[in-house]
Design a protein around this motif. Structure first.
Motif, PDB file in Angstrom:
ATOM      1  N   GLY A 137      16.744  -0.004  58.161  1.00 35.67           N
ATOM      2  CA  GLY A 137      17.335   1.062  57.358  1.00 35.67           C
ATOM      3  C   GLY A 137      18.784   1.303  57.713  1.00 35.67           C
ATOM      4  N   GLY A 138      19.083   1.290  59.006  1.00 41.95           N
ATOM      5  CA  GLY A 138      20.461   1.498  59.446  1.00 41.95           C
ATOM      6  C   GLY A 138      21.380   0.369  59.028  1.00 41.95           C
ATOM      7  N   VAL A 139      20.881  -0.880  59.094  1.00 45.35           N
ATOM      8  CA  VAL A 139      21.687  -2.021  58.651  1.00 45.35           C
ATOM      9  C   VAL A 139      21.973  -1.914  57.162  1.00 45.35           C
ATOM     10  CG1 VAL A 139      21.703  -4.522  58.350  1.00 45.35           C
ATOM     11  CG2 VAL A 139      20.850  -3.536  60.478  1.00 45.35           C
ATOM     12  N   ALA A 140      20.960  -1.552  56.374  1.00 48.37           N
ATOM     13  CA  ALA A 140      21.143  -1.410  54.928  1.00 48.37           C
ATOM     14  C   ALA A 140      22.169  -0.323  54.612  1.00 48.37           C
ATOM     15  CB  ALA A 140      19.807  -1.084  54.265  1.00 48.37           C
ATOM     16  N   GLU A 141      22.151   0.761  55.379  1.00 45.54           N
ATOM     17  CA  GLU A 141      23.118   1.841  55.164  1.00 45.54           C
ATOM     18  C   GLU A 141      24.544   1.360  55.418  1.00 45.54           C
ATOM     19  OE1 GLU A 141      24.131   6.370  56.817  1.00 45.54           O
ATOM     20  OE2 GLU A 141      22.522   5.187  57.722  1.00 45.54           O
ATOM     21  N   VAL A 142      24.742   0.623  56.493  1.00 45.22           N
ATOM     22  CA  VAL A 142      26.073   0.115  56.807  1.00 45.22           C
ATOM     23  C   VAL A 142      26.547  -0.870  55.751  1.00 45.22           C
ATOM     24  CG1 VAL A 142      27.374  -1.333  58.434  1.00 45.22           C
ATOM     25  CG2 VAL A 142      25.890   0.508  59.285  1.00 45.22           C
ATOM     26  N   VAL A 143      25.667  -1.754  55.325  1.00 47.05           N
ATOM     27  CA  VAL A 143      26.026  -2.747  54.309  1.00 47.05           C
ATOM     28  C   VAL A 143      26.402  -2.067  52.997  1.00 47.05           C
ATOM     29  CG1 VAL A 143      25.060  -4.555  52.837  1.00 47.05           C
ATOM     30  CG2 VAL A 143      24.731  -4.658  55.311  1.00 47.05           C
ATOM     31  N   ASP A 144      25.637  -1.052  52.624  1.00 52.49           N
ATOM     32  CA  ASP A 144      25.944  -0.333  51.380  1.00 52.49           C
ATOM     33  C   ASP A 144      27.301   0.369  51.466  1.00 52.49           C
ATOM     34  OD1 ASP A 144      23.602  -1.170  50.206  1.00 52.49           O
ATOM     35  OD2 ASP A 144      22.495   0.680  50.622  1.00 52.49           O
ATOM     36  N   LEU A 145      27.628   0.902  52.645  1.00 52.49           N
ATOM     37  CA  LEU A 145      28.939   1.526  52.818  1.00 52.49           C
ATOM     38  C   LEU A 145      30.063   0.500  52.660  1.00 52.49           C
ATOM     39  CD1 LEU A 145      28.335   3.924  55.858  1.00 52.49           C
ATOM     40  CD2 LEU A 145      29.021   4.609  53.555  1.00 52.49           C
ATOM     41  N   LEU A 146      29.891  -0.674  53.236  1.00 52.38           N
ATOM     42  CA  LEU A 146      30.918  -1.709  53.127  1.00 52.38           C
ATOM     43  C   LEU A 146      31.077  -2.183  51.690  1.00 52.38           C
ATOM     44  CD1 LEU A 146      30.187  -3.863  56.321  1.00 52.38           C
ATOM     45  CD2 LEU A 146      31.887  -2.057  56.011  1.00 52.38           C
ATOM     46  N   LEU A 147      30.000  -2.141  50.939  1.00 51.02           N
ATOM     47  CA  LEU A 147      30.045  -2.602  49.560  1.00 51.02           C
ATOM     48  C   LEU A 147      30.813  -1.649  48.653  1.00 51.02           C
ATOM     49  CD1 LEU A 147      28.984  -5.043  47.934  1.00 51.02           C
ATOM     50  CD2 LEU A 147      26.971  -3.677  47.340  1.00 51.02           C
ATOM     51  N   THR A 148      31.077  -0.438  49.116  1.00 54.16           N
ATOM     52  CA  THR A 148      31.862   0.493  48.293  1.00 54.16           C
ATOM     53  C   THR A 148      33.328   0.087  48.225  1.00 54.16           C
ATOM     54  OG1 THR A 148      32.307   1.974  50.163  1.00 54.16           O
ATOM     55  CG2 THR A 148      30.314   2.399  48.871  1.00 54.16           C
ATOM     56  N   GLU A 149      33.750  -0.807  49.098  1.00 52.85           N
ATOM     57  CA  GLU A 149      35.130  -1.288  49.081  1.00 52.85           C
ATOM     58  C   GLU A 149      35.261  -2.408  48.057  1.00 52.85           C
ATOM     59  OE1 GLU A 149      39.166  -2.085  50.144  1.00 52.85           O
ATOM     60  OE2 GLU A 149      37.855  -0.337  50.366  1.00 52.85           O
ATOM     61  N   PRO A 150      36.087  -2.247  47.008  1.00 57.66           N
ATOM     62  CA  PRO A 150      36.264  -3.318  46.018  1.00 57.66           C
ATOM     63  C   PRO A 150      36.748  -4.607  46.676  1.00 57.66           C
ATOM     64  CG  PRO A 150      37.218  -1.260  45.222  1.00 57.66           C
ATOM     65  CD  PRO A 150      36.861  -1.039  46.651  1.00 57.66           C
ATOM     66  N   GLY A 151      36.270  -5.725  46.156  1.00 53.44           N
ATOM     67  CA  GLY A 151      36.632  -7.015  46.715  1.00 53.44           C
ATOM     68  C   GLY A 151      35.724  -7.463  47.836  1.00 53.44           C
ATOM     69  N   THR A 152      34.511  -6.864  47.898  1.00 49.40           N
ATOM     70  CA  THR A 152      33.536  -7.178  48.946  1.00 49.40           C
ATOM     71  C   THR A 152      32.334  -7.881  48.343  1.00 49.40           C
ATOM     72  OG1 THR A 152      34.185  -5.278  50.294  1.00 49.40           O
ATOM     73  CG2 THR A 152      32.002  -6.213  50.698  1.00 49.40           C
ATOM     74  N   ALA A 153      31.881  -8.941  48.991  1.00 47.14           N
ATOM     75  CA  ALA A 153      30.631  -9.619  48.636  1.00 47.14           C
ATOM     76  C   ALA A 153      29.673  -9.479  49.807  1.00 47.14           C
ATOM     77  CB  ALA A 153      30.880 -11.092  48.333  1.00 47.14           C
ATOM     78  N   ARG A 164      14.533 -15.863  50.186  1.00 50.35           N
ATOM     79  CA  ARG A 164      14.989 -15.032  49.073  1.00 50.35           C
ATOM     80  C   ARG A 164      16.443 -14.617  49.338  1.00 50.35           C
ATOM     81  NH1 ARG A 164      10.514 -14.093  46.142  1.00 50.35           N
ATOM     82  NH2 ARG A 164       8.532 -14.371  47.258  1.00 50.35           N
ATOM     83  N   ARG A 165      17.303 -14.998  48.418  1.00 50.76           N
ATOM     84  CA  ARG A 165      18.732 -14.742  48.570  1.00 50.76           C
ATOM     85  C   ARG A 165      19.177 -13.637  47.620  1.00 50.76           C
ATOM     86  NH1 ARG A 165      22.185 -19.506  46.644  1.00 50.76           N
ATOM     87  NH2 ARG A 165      21.859 -18.522  44.627  1.00 50.76           N
ATOM     88  N   ARG A 166      19.999 -12.733  48.149  1.00 53.91           N
ATOM     89  CA  ARG A 166      20.583 -11.679  47.324  1.00 53.91           C
ATOM     90  C   ARG A 166      22.088 -11.657  47.542  1.00 53.91           C
ATOM     91  NH1 ARG A 166      19.489  -5.086  47.657  1.00 53.91           N
ATOM     92  NH2 ARG A 166      20.407  -4.572  45.611  1.00 53.91           N
ATOM     93  N   LEU A 167      22.825 -11.683  46.459  1.00 50.01           N
ATOM     94  CA  LEU A 167      24.292 -11.635  46.511  1.00 50.01           C
ATOM     95  C   LEU A 167      24.774 -10.464  45.677  1.00 50.01           C
ATOM     96  CD1 LEU A 167      27.107 -12.758  47.175  1.00 50.01           C
ATOM     97  CD2 LEU A 167      26.877 -14.251  45.168  1.00 50.01           C
ATOM     98  N   ARG A 168      25.470  -9.546  46.343  1.00 49.96           N
ATOM     99  CA  ARG A 168      26.057  -8.399  45.642  1.00 49.96           C
ATOM    100  C   ARG A 168      27.568  -8.448  45.803  1.00 49.96           C
ATOM    101  NH1 ARG A 168      23.276  -3.300  48.165  1.00 49.96           N
ATOM    102  NH2 ARG A 168      23.235  -4.634  50.024  1.00 49.96           N
ATOM    103  N   VAL A 169      28.278  -8.153  44.723  1.00 53.01           N
ATOM    104  CA  VAL A 169      29.739  -8.205  44.737  1.00 53.01           C
ATOM    105  C   VAL A 169      30.283  -6.952  44.068  1.00 53.01           C
ATOM    106  CG1 VAL A 169      31.780  -9.529  44.095  1.00 53.01           C
ATOM    107  CG2 VAL A 169      29.626 -10.718  44.561  1.00 53.01           C
ATOM    108  N   SER A 170      31.299  -6.356  44.684  1.00 50.23           N
ATOM    109  CA  SER A 170      31.971  -5.212  44.075  1.00 50.23           C
ATOM    110  C   SER A 170      33.452  -5.540  43.945  1.00 50.23           C
ATOM    111  CB  SER A 170      31.792  -3.948  44.931  1.00 50.23           C
ATOM    112  OG  SER A 170      32.440  -4.102  46.177  1.00 50.23           O
ATOM    113  N   GLY A 171      34.067  -5.026  42.896  1.00 47.29           N
ATOM    114  CA  GLY A 171      35.495  -5.302  42.725  1.00 47.29           C
ATOM    115  C   GLY A 171      36.046  -4.660  41.478  1.00 47.29           C
TER     116      GLY A 171
END
Length: 437
Positions: free
Chosen positions: A14-30, A45-52
């Motif tokens: 849960g803590g790792v997921a929280e940190v990853v979600d916070l980093l994903l709020t920065e545009p230009g992050t995969a 199972r692979r998951r790729l999320r990208v924000s930008g």
């Protein structure tokens, strides 16, 4: 702009997921995650999320979104011919990092590690495994490693003898690690430690204080912060200049990197054992239980009387212990080996050079949390050769019974008659347990 690579891991899902979600709020992050739960069945199972800002960064196609904020989420199931971590890294993780590093507008790739992975091994693959003739590290800048620690459970895990396979994590082939080996390795290699869990509970104050004391000695250069203190734009900006940033160390590096305190704090103490004569292999084997119960971490270089030329690496965490061959002491090699050695190793060898033993030395750092450091020191000193045994000479030493072989797993099993290939740093060949033998 260079693409930064950041690894985020730990057993606190849960803590790792929280940190990853916070980093994903920065545009230009995969954010790239490979779920290894079914890896032994050949499925990942692979998951790729990208924000930008702007078009879909995963395929470069402008889907009519204009230049607004974009968040994409792609999942896939990979079928591997061989169900193992190395295949997943070589066949999918590393090639995908390289492909993402070339995308316009993408400045950070976050590897969200499966809880069963040790970040040092993943970093080693990024730096050394060839993909189309070159390592992926040429395409990215190593930002560093973030490890998330659950303050309610991490310390208990760090001294546990429970096996990883019994914890419900991914069952990797031939995985004999303990939970302690995994928890300690993840925290020790961190550039930044992020605490998770109920951090405001007064009842947890003592546990928090002891966890602080252990981590300050286990990973002294890694700041300890709470999720609210994490800067999503640049989480590793405040690291000291000496931070490793995902670069594994030589097995000949200093054992007190970061100058951790050697004072007792909340019953936690880091101590150094050094000696200038070899261990008797049978007596060392008899006292190794001292390095397990109440010990968070032991690591360092040893030499046995039965193979005076070999540098052996000893490492323990909780109920797990491993011993593996590294290479040979400089005193046993020629001038070319001296010239090729790292400057830090040559300097240390020069300072401690002995007219008979050269650079050979026993050098162990022992981090205790419950065990008695003096009892450990006395036990290890009893395992050294006596004056009479030293006088007997190397020809006699080589005749001593040796339960270790060139690498050793406990409970005692088969030992290799010859030295195995030198493993990558942090990937020593023994991933076993020291129970009753």
């Amino acid at each position: 702009m260079d693409t930064e690579l950041v690894l985020v891991g730990g057993m606190a899902r849960g803590g790792v997921a929280e940190v990853v979600d916070l980093l994903l709020t920065e545009p230009g992050t995969a954010v790239l995650h490979h779920d290894l739960t079914e890896v032994t069945a050949g499925l990942v199972r692979r998951r790729l999320r990208v924000s930008g800002w702007g078009p879909d960064l995963t395929d470069g196609a402008d889907r009519g979104r204009g230049r607004g904020y974009v968040r994409t989420d792609h999942t896939a199931v990979l079928e591997l011919a061989h169900g193992c971590v190395s295949c997943t890294l070589r066949e999918d993780v590393l090639p995908l990092i390289r492909a993402l590093a070339g995308r316009p507008g993408l400045h950070r790739i976050v590897l969200h590690l499966d809880p069963v992975l040790e970040p040092e091994q993943v970093c080693w693959a990024v730096l050394h495994v060839l993909v189309d003739g070159s390592p992926v590290a040429r395409d990215v800048t190593m930002g560093g490693v973030i490890t998330v620690v659950d303050v309610a459970s991490w310390l208990a895990d760090a001294v546990s003898d429970e096996e990883v396979v019994d914890r419900g994590l991914a069952a990797l082939p031939d995985d004999e690690r303990t939970v302690a080996q995994l928890a300690v390795a993840q925290a020790e290699f961190a550039d930044l430690l992020v605490y998770s869990g109920d951090l405001s509970n007064p009842a947890e104050a003592w546990r928090r204080a002891r966890t602080d004391a252990v981590l300050a000695r286990l990973s002294p250069l890694a700041p300890q912060i709470e999720p609210a203190e994490l800067n999503p734009s640049d989480p590793l900006a405040a690291l000291p200049a000496t931070a490793r940033r995902g670069i594994p160390e030589s097995p000949h590096a200093t054992l007190l990197r970061g100058q951790p305190s050697l004072r007792d704090d909340c019953g936690v103490q880091l101590s150094m054992f050094t000696a200038r004569r070899p261990f008797h292999p049978e007596r060392l084997h008899e006292v190794m239980d001292l390095l397990l119960d109440g010990v968070v971490r032991t690591k360092g270089r040893i030499w046995l009387a039965t193979r005076p030329d070999a540098v052996l690496w000893l490492e323990s965490a909780g109920g797990g212990l491993q011993v593996g061959y590294v290479d040979e002491w400089l005193a046993a090699q020629d001038d070319a080996a001296w010239a090729a050695a790292e400057p830090e190793r040559r300097a240390a060898a020069s300072l401690r050079w002995h007219p008979r033993y050269g650079d050979r030395v026993q050098e162990l750092a022992v981090l205790t949390c419950g065990a008695d450091p003096e009892e450990i020191d006395h036990g290890l000193r009893r395992a050294l050769l006596t004056d009479a045994e030293v006088v007997a000479g190397e020809a006699r030493w080589r005749e001593y019974p040796d339960p270790f072989g060139w690498y050793h797993t406990d409970p005692c099993g088969e030992v290799a008659p010859t030295a195995p290939p030198i493993p990558p740093p942090g990937g020593n060949p023994i991933r076993g347990r020291e129970d009753e033998s």
